[in-house]
Scaffold this motif. Sequence first.
Motif, PDB file in Angstrom:
ATOM      1  N   ASN A  92       0.842  -1.107   0.073  1.00 27.95           N
ATOM      2  CA  ASN A  92      -0.042  -0.038   0.161  1.00 27.95           C
ATOM      3  C   ASN A  92       0.732   1.208  -0.034  1.00 27.95           C
ATOM      4  O   ASN A  92       0.407   2.203  -0.563  1.00 27.95           O
ATOM      5  N   ILE A 113       7.449   2.513   1.166  1.00 30.47           N
ATOM      6  CA  ILE A 113       8.243   3.501   1.706  1.00 30.47           C
ATOM      7  C   ILE A 113       7.299   4.144   2.802  1.00 30.47           C
ATOM      8  O   ILE A 113       5.987   4.004   2.781  1.00 30.47           O
ATOM      9  N   THR A 121       5.513   6.167   4.721  1.00 31.48           N
ATOM     10  CA  THR A 121       4.227   7.343   4.687  1.00 31.48           C
ATOM     11  C   THR A 121       3.866   7.982   5.641  1.00 31.48           C
ATOM     12  O   THR A 121       2.657   8.351   5.783  1.00 31.48           O
ATOM     13  N   THR A 122       4.486   8.111   6.732  1.00 34.35           N
ATOM     14  CA  THR A 122       4.132   8.855   8.018  1.00 34.35           C
ATOM     15  C   THR A 122       3.825  10.313   7.745  1.00 34.35           C
ATOM     16  O   THR A 122       4.539  10.817   6.913  1.00 34.35           O
ATOM     17  N   LEU A 123       3.195  10.833   8.663  1.00 35.37           N
ATOM     18  CA  LEU A 123       2.929  12.395   8.434  1.00 35.37           C
ATOM     19  C   LEU A 123       4.080  13.171   9.040  1.00 35.37           C
ATOM     20  O   LEU A 123       4.174  14.297   8.756  1.00 35.37           O
ATOM     21  N   SER A 124       4.860  12.464   9.890  1.00 35.33           N
ATOM     22  CA  SER A 124       5.863  13.444  10.390  1.00 35.33           C
ATOM     23  C   SER A 124       6.879  14.324   9.228  1.00 35.33           C
ATOM     24  O   SER A 124       7.133  13.572   8.284  1.00 35.33           O
ATOM     25  N   VAL A 155       2.514   7.047  -4.616  1.00 38.73           N
ATOM     26  CA  VAL A 155       1.557   7.331  -3.715  1.00 38.73           C
ATOM     27  C   VAL A 155       0.881   6.290  -2.826  1.00 38.73           C
ATOM     28  O   VAL A 155       0.447   6.624  -1.845  1.00 38.73           O
TER      29      VAL A 155
END
Lengths: 469, 469
Positions: free
Chosen positions: A268, A272, A274-277, A327
């Motif tokens: 998904n 990579i 894909t955290t918000l930080s 994405v």
Amino acid sequence: MSDTINIALIGCGTVGGGVARVLLANADRVTQRAGRPIALRRVVVRDPSKARDALIPREIISTDIDAAIHDPNIHIVVELIGGTGLAKKVVLDALAAGKHVVTANKALLADAGAEVFEAARRADRTVCFEAAVAGGVPVIRALGESLAANQVTAIQAILNGTSNFILTSMTEHNMSYAAALAEAQRLGYAEADPTLDVDGSDAAHKLAILAQISFGVAAKPHEIARQGIDTIDAMDIRFANELGYTIKLLAEAWTSEETRTGDRGARNSGGIDTTLSGSGIHPAPAPRRAVEKAVALHVAPVLLRHTDLLAQVRGAYNAVLVYGDVVGETLYQGPGAGQMPTASSVVADLIDLGVGRAQRTFAAAKLWSREGRGFTVEPPERVRSRFYLRLQVADKPGVLADITRILADEEISISSLVQHEAQEDGASSPVPLVIVTHYAATGRFRRALERINKLGTIAAPAVFFSMGD
Amino acid sequence: MSDTINIALIGCGTVGGGVARVLLANADRVTQRAGRPIALRRVVVRDPSKARDALIPREIISTDIDAAIHDPNIHIVVELIGGTGLAKKVVLDALAAGKHVVTANKALLADAGAEVFEAARRADRTVCFEAAVAGGVPVIRALGESLAANQVTAIQAILNGTSNFILTSMTEHNMSYAAALAEAQRLGYAEADPTLDVDGSDAAHKLAILAQISFGVAAKPHEIARQGIDTIDAMDIRFANELGYTIKLLAEAWTSEETRTGDRGARNSGGIDTTLSGSGIHPAPAPRRAVEKAVALHVAPVLLRHTDLLAQVRGAYNAVLVYGDVVGETLYQGPGAGQMPTASSVVADLIDLGVGRAQRTFAAAKLWSREGRGFTVEPPERVRSRFYLRLQVADKPGVLADITRILADEEISISSLVQHEAQEDGASSPVPLVIVTHYAATGRFRRALERINKLGTIAAPAVFFSMGD
């Protein structure tokens, strides 16, 4: 192109009537969005005596296709006849006459996309077809433009509203396939002859188009392996539910045999983080797993966990789940057919031509051209999946031993197994046995199936479906 | 514009690093999609000594913003600094220097969209901002291009991944708000200071941008009514669940007071028959309900039925549900933030500029211009909704009579009511009373609330949320 864009509508049935309605009732809006007026100048029909929307001026209705196509005042021909016969001639003639074409014709593009697009390039004209796949859901733009930074690695889609409507009825109201189909026909969600919808053909046409955009492959619809919903028994819906799954008819494209191995987290997010930080830089992401340059396409009922996004798509809706290597996963959902949803997509194409976007997109995308993306179509045999297998077996000793031995021979292990106690009054008649396997290559599973079907203790050919994870 | 497009990246933090990665690691792909090479020529950072992605050539890294912006070889400036201070100067300077601008800066557009877009028009340059709302979900293109045949009548959106992550944790793991926030911070889904995410400000910024595209209104974020998730108690999640609802932080736009009246069927199809059938023409659809030229915008926790599409959006995902008067409802869902999802949208904008689409779109859309669409922003008081109301009341006679009298005075009727038996050892302490109302105007409900809060039997200010239907 003059300031006003003049349209000829070829075919004014359900969708054509909707397109006419939007252009005539919302002319100000369309003008504002397109930056110029889009005028409906000609409407070509088979039977001019039929009652039509009162907004359509009688004098623009005719039966003369050629006059419409060759009218020098017409800039865009909208083909809404459908099918691959007359519709193909209309589209090719219109392009040769120097008109742009907007079409909702999935069969034509799936069957003759190369011919149509080559003709368009020769004439330096544009073909738009947002309405050909998933009706009002803008998945053509999503794949071709919004996700342009990505290589699509997989697509899972509900592309046939009729099948999804029937499956929803079977699931939510415990209806048989026959009763659910009759209900769908009564409500107008299924044709009198529903074959192309319920046997997966319609979805295969649409998948062929999505595969061209995403992978540059020109798969003929008849080459796409398909299994429809007409083999699904109410019993399978109940067993699936008992196991925590919902059955959906999915059109799928997978680019590597690893893709359906349950490692959804990694898939998904393209592997990579894909955290918000946060502030500062991330550690450089690991190079993405090389995408295999082969894609497997098929249409089939699939068991999805109740919590899966696609499991929750109800009724006649369509939904397309796209995995992109940058994405991650994005979902596009909405009405997959119907008069006004489809008209919404056709008019969006007309506006795009008015703005001048569509011409740029057409030139850049090079669809159905010799410039592919290096992908080949491979048969689904290599796709690894878990499987749901239902057998009608004689209720006697040794049956299970025979079956599990055959599965073991193909190195397929069993994840779970359901066999309910036989009813007292039918102790000697066959009972259903449901087996859920661990991951196995589709080819090996089918080989096992062939042998199982030959066992003397099997009362009817095995029913089987893939599992979504 | 020369054949190759040269890019200056201003800011190379999380998202900037992702953009650089895609441009450098997937140069062939980007060239193929854009029809020409897109070359990363300059990367401007605050601290050039920091470790960066090894693919970025050291010699293109500098600290000199002005040199990058005024470099005559640069065609596009990508602003990824964020905020409304230096970022604004960078964007305006870049436009004045004749560069196109791609930005992910929601705060800048929400606060100063008019100024930025006016500067772009003056300079005949384009501003692209797909990444500013919902990260990797292409909702800017959906609203501006794919749905161009529609007037949007309502938007319901999950636009803050942090809040959605926290609410998901509270719902699925029975965590307190404080514990779920701490978990989100530990995993990098929330900043050390999470205020702008959890108080609804971030979602309000994004809603302001969507409202400009869909309604042509220039609402300042601070004018958008907002309520965050920081007032939600674990008790409310439990009560909501008991009633069949899930709490989500939604950014909403409603164009008429009728829109949230439970008549979802009619709303979803724009009042138009959307069946799949068939050949022949449909009866001419009834004229659509006139869309009121006023829109109410707000950000607030909303109780959604478990089966609602938005109720099923989990974790840090974003989702945008759009109601169009032609298409009905369509949904766009995916990762709302994160390095690579956001980079996917930034690079899609770069490709659109390369293809020449973005310039056409920018010119046609006339965003933040004097040419509005005639909509005004109205306060949410007129929006009709059902409400969830939780009171801490003294467990004594007459309390319920007082409360129901006040609601009746405002013509608000009660749909359901939950009061559990007080625990034995706390019989005299306040007990929670939950009331679900029928539809009522927000303004009247708030008036009733003011009076209820003044009752001597109310132990703490009332907690309330709207219901999704």
